[in-house]
Motif scaffolding. Structure first.
Motif, PDB file in Angstrom:
ATOM      1  N   SER A 231       0.845  -1.193   0.000  1.00  0.00           N
ATOM      2  CA  SER A 231       0.000   0.000   0.000  1.00  0.00           C
ATOM      3  C   SER A 231       0.882   1.245   0.000  1.00  0.00           C
ATOM      4  O   SER A 231       2.059   1.202   0.389  1.00  0.00           O
ATOM      5  N   GLU A 232       0.307   2.363  -0.420  1.00  0.00           N
ATOM      6  CA  GLU A 232       1.076   3.608  -0.475  1.00  0.00           C
ATOM      7  C   GLU A 232       1.600   3.999   0.908  1.00  0.00           C
ATOM      8  O   GLU A 232       2.760   4.398   1.058  1.00  0.00           O
ATOM      9  N   ASP A 233       0.752   3.848   1.928  1.00  0.00           N
ATOM     10  CA  ASP A 233       1.175   4.213   3.286  1.00  0.00           C
ATOM     11  C   ASP A 233       2.318   3.327   3.767  1.00  0.00           C
ATOM     12  O   ASP A 233       3.269   3.813   4.393  1.00  0.00           O
ATOM     13  N   HIS A 234       2.231   2.030   3.485  1.00  0.00           N
ATOM     14  CA  HIS A 234       3.273   1.125   3.968  1.00  0.00           C
ATOM     15  C   HIS A 234       4.582   1.334   3.219  1.00  0.00           C
ATOM     16  O   HIS A 234       5.663   1.243   3.811  1.00  0.00           O
TER      17      HIS A 234
ATOM     18  N   LYS B 240       8.301  11.731  -3.076  1.00  0.00           N
ATOM     19  CA  LYS B 240       7.001  11.262  -3.573  1.00  0.00           C
ATOM     20  C   LYS B 240       7.138  10.575  -4.920  1.00  0.00           C
ATOM     21  O   LYS B 240       6.469   9.575  -5.199  1.00  0.00           O
TER      22      LYS B 240
ATOM     23  N   TYR C  29       5.357   2.093  -5.686  1.00  0.00           N
ATOM     24  CA  TYR C  29       3.962   1.654  -5.546  1.00  0.00           C
ATOM     25  C   TYR C  29       3.463   1.041  -6.845  1.00  0.00           C
ATOM     26  O   TYR C  29       2.923  -0.079  -6.853  1.00  0.00           O
TER      27      TYR C  29
ATOM     28  N   THR D  96       8.383   7.015  -4.118  1.00  0.00           N
ATOM     29  CA  THR D  96       7.374   6.167  -3.476  1.00  0.00           C
ATOM     30  C   THR D  96       6.264   5.818  -4.466  1.00  0.00           C
ATOM     31  O   THR D  96       5.749   4.694  -4.450  1.00  0.00           O
TER      32      THR D  96
ATOM     33  N   ARG E 181       5.604   4.192   2.006  1.00  0.00           N
ATOM     34  CA  ARG E 181       6.182   5.404   2.603  1.00  0.00           C
ATOM     35  C   ARG E 181       6.851   5.080   3.936  1.00  0.00           C
ATOM     36  O   ARG E 181       7.919   5.620   4.261  1.00  0.00           O
ATOM     37  N   SER E 182       6.238   4.186   4.686  1.00  0.00           N
ATOM     38  CA  SER E 182       6.808   3.779   5.975  1.00  0.00           C
ATOM     39  C   SER E 182       8.128   3.032   5.780  1.00  0.00           C
ATOM     40  O   SER E 182       9.082   3.238   6.537  1.00  0.00           O
TER      41      SER E 182
END
Length: 313
Positions: free
Chosen positions: A195-198, A216, A223, A219, A200-201
């Protein structure tokens, strides 16, 4: 009878919702349209088509990205233009990654050794320098052990911990792999990982010591790369998570004089990991690089490139 009917309806509704969610995620990933194949070509490996690029002139140099289903040849984009002035530089997306095929199979270290060997023999056609990133280090190490005539210098950027690579698959991991291979549940679990959030993490905690100016962009690239060929990246993800890509490299490094390590000091256990390699073979040279974690080629590209060039001089 009513309870069974109600349970069946619930299961069908959950299955439909899961399918719809997976489909929506796949559609969203494609919208970014960042991962082009226009500047490269495809090599027909026996297990699938492998996307690669070739540029520059001089002694051949092959760059292997981190063995992670979110990774691809884009990992080298910040040093590519500069290093191609002195070398014929090849990048490839490993099987199961990026723009290459992602077949439904169990991925192992030996599979990637076959890929690396075949690519050098069929595409490059001569003895080659190799730079690897993180978990791809064991691929080059084992290929060098099996086919030493194909390799000149091998540079390992933040190679994997020797002790972790010895870990073997157990019964629990076999069960987990089977779940992750399953179309609906496996896809949902994979979609959480990519996922995008993961992602980024992962960049914040593991890949980089500080955000890039164009964070960005990368990432987003990672993604979309993870979602090419829908959710089929889950087969590599499952294989790696369950230790199928692990291999004991101890014997393969003990008598080699062409191995070099670049180790990021901001990386957890960096010094102890590098020292374990040197204990096994005192001929291995280590250069430490500051202000970076797992991917110095993105974070401090000029510093990283300078060390690479010194080893290849």
């Amino acid at each position: 009878m009513g309870k069974k009917h109600s349970l069946l309806k619930t299961v069908l509704a959950a299955t439909a919702a899961l399918y719809a969610t997976n489909t929506a995620i796949d559609y969203h990933a494609k919208e970014k349209n960042l991962c082009s194949t226009a500047k490269g070509d495809f090599y027909d490996f026996k297990y699938g088509r492998i996307y690669y690029t070739r540029q520059g002139q001089g002694a051949p140099l092959l760059l292997l990205h981190n063995l992670d289903t979110i990774s691809s040849g884009y990992e080298w984009s910040k040093i590519l233009k500069k290093i191609e002035k002195d070398h014929t530089v090849y990048t490839l997306d490993l099987l199961g990654c990026g723009r290459s095929d992602k077949p439904s199979l169990t991925y192992t270290n030996f599979l990637y050794v076959q890929l690396l060997t075949s690519f050098i023999q069929d595409v490059i056609g001569e003895k080659t320098n190799v730079v690897t990133s993180a978990d791809a280090s064991s691929i080059a190490i084992m290929a060098n052990q099996m086919n030493p005539d194909l390799f000149d210098q091998i540079i390992l950027i933040n190679p994997s911990d020797i002790h972790q690579m010895k870990m073997e698959t157990n019964r629990l991991q076999i069960a987990i792999k089977n779940i992750l291979f399953a179309p609906l549940v496996g896809t949902a679990l994979y979609n959480f990982y990519v996922s995008e959030d993961h992602i980024r993490s992962i960049f914040d905690k593991k890949y980089l010591s500080r955000p890039l100016q164009d964070n960005k962009k990368f990432t987003d690239l990672y993604y979309q790369s993870a979602h090419i060929h829908k959710s089929n990246g889950r087969f590599l993800y499952a294989s790696k998570k369950c230790s199928y890509t692990n291999v004991d490299v101890t014997r393969a490094i003990t008598d080699k004089d062409n191995l070099h390590i670049i180790e990021s000091t901001d990386r957890k256990k960096a010094i102890s990991i590098a020292e374990e390699y040197v204990k096994k073979n005192h001929a291995i040279d280590v250069t430490y690089i500051s202000n970076s974690k797992l991917l110095p080629m993105l974070e401090v590209p000029d510093q990283c490139l300078k060390i690479i060039q010194n080893y290849l001089a």
